[in-house]
Design a protein around this motif. Sequence first.
Motif, PDB file in Angstrom:
ATOM      1  N   LYS A  75       4.288  24.033 -18.100  1.00  0.00           N
ATOM      2  CA  LYS A  75       5.148  23.440 -19.120  1.00  0.00           C
ATOM      3  C   LYS A  75       6.475  24.171 -19.117  1.00  0.00           C
ATOM      4  N   GLY A  76       7.537  23.413 -19.262  1.00  0.00           N
ATOM      5  CA  GLY A  76       8.878  23.985 -19.329  1.00  0.00           C
ATOM      6  C   GLY A  76       9.596  23.516 -20.578  1.00  0.00           C
ATOM      7  N   SER A  77      10.878  23.735 -20.631  1.00  0.00           N
ATOM      8  CA  SER A  77      11.677  23.384 -21.807  1.00  0.00           C
ATOM      9  C   SER A  77      11.736  21.882 -22.073  1.00  0.00           C
ATOM     10  N   PHE A  78      11.683  21.071 -21.003  1.00  0.00           N
ATOM     11  CA  PHE A  78      11.878  19.636 -21.162  1.00  0.00           C
ATOM     12  C   PHE A  78      10.639  18.802 -20.891  1.00  0.00           C
ATOM     13  N   GLY A  79       9.490  19.440 -20.630  1.00  0.00           N
ATOM     14  CA  GLY A  79       8.282  18.660 -20.377  1.00  0.00           C
ATOM     15  C   GLY A  79       7.212  19.462 -19.694  1.00  0.00           C
ATOM     16  N   SER A  80       6.248  18.748 -19.139  1.00  0.00           N
ATOM     17  CA  SER A  80       5.112  19.384 -18.475  1.00  0.00           C
ATOM     18  C   SER A  80       4.882  18.733 -17.117  1.00  0.00           C
ATOM     19  N   VAL A  81       4.098  19.409 -16.284  1.00  0.00           N
ATOM     20  CA  VAL A  81       3.761  18.895 -14.962  1.00  0.00           C
ATOM     21  C   VAL A  81       2.255  19.001 -14.785  1.00  0.00           C
ATOM     22  N   SER A  82       1.660  17.903 -14.317  1.00  0.00           N
ATOM     23  CA  SER A  82       0.223  17.860 -14.061  1.00  0.00           C
ATOM     24  C   SER A  82      -0.018  17.384 -12.633  1.00  0.00           C
ATOM     25  N   LEU A  83      -1.144  17.799 -12.079  1.00  0.00           N
ATOM     26  CA  LEU A  83      -1.541  17.395 -10.735  1.00  0.00           C
ATOM     27  C   LEU A  83      -2.519  16.235 -10.828  1.00  0.00           C
ATOM     28  N   PHE A  84      -2.251  15.191 -10.069  1.00  0.00           N
ATOM     29  CA  PHE A  84      -3.131  14.034  -9.979  1.00  0.00           C
ATOM     30  C   PHE A  84      -3.514  13.834  -8.527  1.00  0.00           C
ATOM     31  N   LYS A  85      -4.700  13.285  -8.297  1.00  0.00           N
ATOM     32  CA  LYS A  85      -5.133  12.931  -6.945  1.00  0.00           C
ATOM     33  C   LYS A  85      -5.395  11.438  -6.902  1.00  0.00           C
ATOM     34  N   PHE A  86      -5.215  10.861  -5.713  1.00  0.00           N
ATOM     35  CA  PHE A  86      -5.512   9.447  -5.518  1.00  0.00           C
ATOM     36  C   PHE A  86      -5.850   9.221  -4.064  1.00  0.00           C
ATOM     37  N   ASN A  87      -6.517   8.121  -3.791  1.00  0.00           N
ATOM     38  CA  ASN A  87      -6.841   7.740  -2.421  1.00  0.00           C
ATOM     39  C   ASN A  87      -5.783   6.776  -1.915  1.00  0.00           C
ATOM     40  N   GLY A  88      -5.288   7.041  -0.703  1.00  0.00           N
ATOM     41  CA  GLY A  88      -4.290   6.171  -0.096  1.00  0.00           C
ATOM     42  C   GLY A  88      -4.845   4.771   0.082  1.00  0.00           C
ATOM     43  N   ARG A  89      -4.032   3.778  -0.179  1.00  0.00           N
ATOM     44  CA  ARG A  89      -4.494   2.380  -0.109  1.00  0.00           C
ATOM     45  C   ARG A  89      -4.832   1.951   1.306  1.00  0.00           C
ATOM     46  N   HIS A  90      -4.133   2.477   2.286  1.00  0.00           N
ATOM     47  CA  HIS A  90      -4.338   2.004   3.651  1.00  0.00           C
ATOM     48  C   HIS A  90      -5.329   2.857   4.433  1.00  0.00           C
ATOM     49  N   ASP A  91      -5.312   4.165   4.218  1.00  0.00           N
ATOM     50  CA  ASP A  91      -6.175   5.028   5.023  1.00  0.00           C
ATOM     51  C   ASP A  91      -7.304   5.679   4.233  1.00  0.00           C
ATOM     52  N   GLY A  92      -7.294   5.573   2.907  1.00  0.00           N
ATOM     53  CA  GLY A  92      -8.359   6.140   2.083  1.00  0.00           C
ATOM     54  C   GLY A  92      -8.313   7.652   1.951  1.00  0.00           C
ATOM     55  N   LYS A  93      -7.339   8.315   2.565  1.00  0.00           N
ATOM     56  CA  LYS A  93      -7.239   9.768   2.470  1.00  0.00           C
ATOM     57  C   LYS A  93      -6.811  10.179   1.070  1.00  0.00           C
ATOM     58  N   THR A  94      -7.352  11.302   0.598  1.00  0.00           N
ATOM     59  CA  THR A  94      -6.988  11.820  -0.710  1.00  0.00           C
ATOM     60  C   THR A  94      -5.600  12.448  -0.644  1.00  0.00           C
ATOM     61  N   ARG A  95      -4.771  12.079  -1.577  1.00  0.00           N
ATOM     62  CA  ARG A  95      -3.413  12.595  -1.654  1.00  0.00           C
ATOM     63  C   ARG A  95      -3.207  13.219  -3.037  1.00  0.00           C
ATOM     64  N   CYS A  96      -2.228  14.109  -3.127  1.00  0.00           N
ATOM     65  CA  CYS A  96      -1.885  14.750  -4.397  1.00  0.00           C
ATOM     66  C   CYS A  96      -0.476  14.356  -4.806  1.00  0.00           C
TER      67      CYS A  96
END
Length: 92
Positions: free
Chosen positions: A14-35
């Motif tokens: 968290k900083g002065s103007f907001g926060s940052v979070s990590l999300f994961k998802f699977n690529g639509r074309h190759d199914g690989k997990t991305r961050c």
Amino acid sequence: MEGTYFHFEKFLGKGSFGSVSLFKFNGRHDGKTRCVAVKTSDGKHAEALYREFRILSEFRGSSGIVQCYGTRVHKSLNDEGHREYKIPMEYA
């Protein structure tokens, strides 16, 4: 990145103007997990987030600069019903 399902992984900070979070998802074309890091600000700090998005967009494709994904700042309501502003960014 529309239509992609993001899974919350962890809170990064968290900083002065907001926060940052990590999300994961699977690529639509190759199914690989991305961050992706998602920077979130409230309405009070939205202009700073819009300014950051505009600046990062000018450097799209430049090496050594964290990339933002998408073509706009995303607006939504949080669990308490307050407006949130988000930009998905390269996780570096």
